[in-house]
Design an enzyme around this catalytic site. Sequence first.
Site, PDB file in Angstrom:
ATOM      1  N   CYS A 130       0.833  -1.197   0.000  1.00 49.17           N
ATOM      2  CA  CYS A 130       0.000   0.000   0.000  1.00 49.17           C
ATOM      3  C   CYS A 130       0.866   1.245   0.000  1.00 49.17           C
ATOM      4  O   CYS A 130       1.732   1.406   0.854  1.00 49.17           O
ATOM      5  CB  CYS A 130      -0.939   0.065   1.195  1.00 49.17           C
ATOM      6  N   GLY A 217      -6.524   2.756 -12.659  1.00 50.60           N
ATOM      7  CA  GLY A 217      -7.407   3.009 -13.796  1.00 50.60           C
ATOM      8  C   GLY A 217      -6.781   2.564 -15.105  1.00 50.60           C
ATOM      9  O   GLY A 217      -5.648   2.072 -15.132  1.00 50.60           O
ATOM     10  N   GLY A 243      -4.860  -4.116 -12.725  1.00 49.64           N
ATOM     11  CA  GLY A 243      -4.296  -2.868 -13.231  1.00 49.64           C
ATOM     12  C   GLY A 243      -5.067  -2.389 -14.450  1.00 49.64           C
ATOM     13  O   GLY A 243      -4.758  -2.762 -15.581  1.00 49.64           O
ATOM     14  N   GLY A 265     -10.832  -3.428 -10.750  1.00 54.26           N
ATOM     15  CA  GLY A 265     -10.661  -2.461  -9.658  1.00 54.26           C
ATOM     16  C   GLY A 265     -11.450  -1.192  -9.881  1.00 54.26           C
ATOM     17  O   GLY A 265     -12.678  -1.148  -9.731  1.00 54.26           O
TER      18      GLY A 265
END
Lengths: 303, 277
Positions: A130, A217, A243, A265
Site C-alpha cells: 500500500c 485506472g 491494473g 478495480g
Amino acid sequence: MSALGVEVGGLALKNPVLTASGTFGYGLEYDDFFDVAELGGICTKGLSLEPRLGNPPVRVCETPSGMLNAIGLANVGVERFCVDKLPVLRARGVTVIANIFASSVEGFVAITERLEAEAGVHAVELNVSCPNVTHGGIEFGRDPKLAAQVTAAVRRATRRPVWVKMSPEAGDLAAVARACEDAGADALTAINTIRGMAIDPETRSVRLANRTGGFSGPALRPVALRIVWDLVSAVKIPVVAIGGIGTARDALEFLLAGASAVQVGTASFVDPLAAKKVVEGLARYCEAQGVSVRELIGGVRSP
Amino acid sequence: MSSPPPKPAPPPRRAFTAPLLRRESIGESYHVLSFDLPKGLIAQAGQFVMVHGQEWGQAPLLPRPMSLLTSGTAPSLLIKVVGEGTRRLARANPGERFQLLGPLGRGWRPLSPGKRALLVAGGVGVAPLLYLARELVAQGRRPVVVYGGRSAQDLPLDDELARVAELHVTTEDGSRGRRGRVLVALEELLTSDVEVYTCGPERMMAAVAERCREAGVPCEVSLETPMACGYGVCLGCAFKTTEGGYAYACVEGPCVTAERVDFTQHAAVGKAQGVAP
C-alpha cells in the site's frame, strides 16, 4: 469445470474474474445491483487488526483515464469483518479472498489467525504494497527478505492459500516475487497502485491531503500488463492480474499474457456492474472462439 | 429543541442507461439536463445520481455526482460548468446516452410537524432545494427561500423558485435583490418556528450552520465532496464529523444534520497540511 473455470494455487474459481481490494467494499454494498456470488470471487477491503479511520480528505482525484486515491486503508477491522460481514458472504456462497495488512510480521499473523477461526474465507491476500500509509505498507513489498518473512509467517499460520500483492515500485520485482514463492506463497497478485500526485494550479495546492496517492485506472494497464508478463516467467506459481481491467477485452490481454485470473478495480467505481460484465464478455468470447479460459492463459502469440 | 422526524428508508439503487431528452441553457454557465427514463427513477428530495456519458469512454473516467432536480420518468439535473465532466454534460445533445446510477445517498430529513421550512441556497446548490420546495408545496407547506449568488447571473432557476416559495434574493455585487451574502437576509427570517435546509458553497453552509446553532434552529446541510463511486466503496467522500472520525457523504449524506459536520476541520484541510502557498 466450465469453460470459464480456473484454478489459482489450489483454489478453484467458477470464473477468473475477481474484484480488487479497496474497490468493492466488503461485497455487501452491491445488493441493489447484482449477486456477487456470480463472480469468481471478491477481495475484501484491506483488513487490519484494529479498525482504521483513514486519511483526511481530499482523498481522491481524477487524472487522465485514471485516478489517484489516498484513502489510508480505512476499514472496519478484522473482528467486525468476521462478525458483521463474513457470515452474510458465507451464506450467499461468495468466494472470499481476505486482503490483510499490518505494520509488523506479528500483525499479519494475528489477523490471519483470527480469520483462521472462521469458515468462508477461501484465501488470504497480503497487502505488502500500500502506498498510502506510513508504516507497514510498501516497505514490505520492496525488500525480498521482508516480503519472504511475512509470507513465511502467514504461511505457517493458515491452511488456506496465501496470495501476495506485489508493489510495482520494488526495485527488483522478480526477486521479491521469487522470495515470496520460496517462502510458500500460492499465488502473486500484480500490481498494486503506483504512487502519483496532482497539483491544482488555480489554488497552487496539491489536490490530495496526503499529497501523494495510488494511481489506478485504465491509464495504468500497459504498465501492469508488462509487469504481469515479466512475473509469469519469473515464478512458477500463478499470477493474478490487476491494473486498469474494466472489460472482457482488458481481461483477455492479461490472461493471454499468462495471468491465471484477473481483478477488476477502479472500473467498479465507474459501473458497479463492471465485474459482472467482464464475466459475461469472457463467456461470449469463449463461446464464439470455442475455447476455455484455461486454454487462453499464456496463449499470446509472438509477433 | 425536539428532534425532527427520522428519514424514511431510501428507495433501491439502480444502474440505468438513458438518452438525454433535453438540455436547456441558463446563461453561459448553467444547464438543465433531463433524461428519458420511461421506467422512472424513484427518489427522495436531496438524493443524487452518478452520471457518466457513454460516449466519454475513459476520459473523463469517473461519473459525476449530481443532486437530482426532479425524479420520475424525466429525471433532471442542474449543471454548472466547472471542469471537463460538466463541460461535456453542458455540450451534450438530445439522444446522447448516459449512465445514471441512483438514487444515491440520503435525502433531506422531513420537516417537523408545526414547523416552517427555511431554505438557503447558494448558486448551483439550488437544485436539491428546488426539489424540496416543490415537494413541500405539494404538501401544502410553502417554504421561505433565501437565494444568494455572486451576481444576478449566478441565480439559475430563480423564476422556478419564485413560483413555489417566498423568495429572498441576495447578490454580492448588488445586481439583484439585497447586496451581500445570504446571511444578511437570513437574520430576520431565523425565527424559532423554522427549520433550515441549506446547499451551496461550503463556507456559506458553514456560516448558515453556525447562525442556526446560535439561534437554536435545526439545520440540515447537503455536502459536496469529491467521490469516485457514489455508493459506499471508494471511501473517497469522507467528511470529518464532530463526534470524531469520518463519515461518508455518499451513504450517510449528502444531506446530514449540520451538527454532525466539523466544518472547521473540513475547510482547513489544505491549510492544515501546509501545502497552500
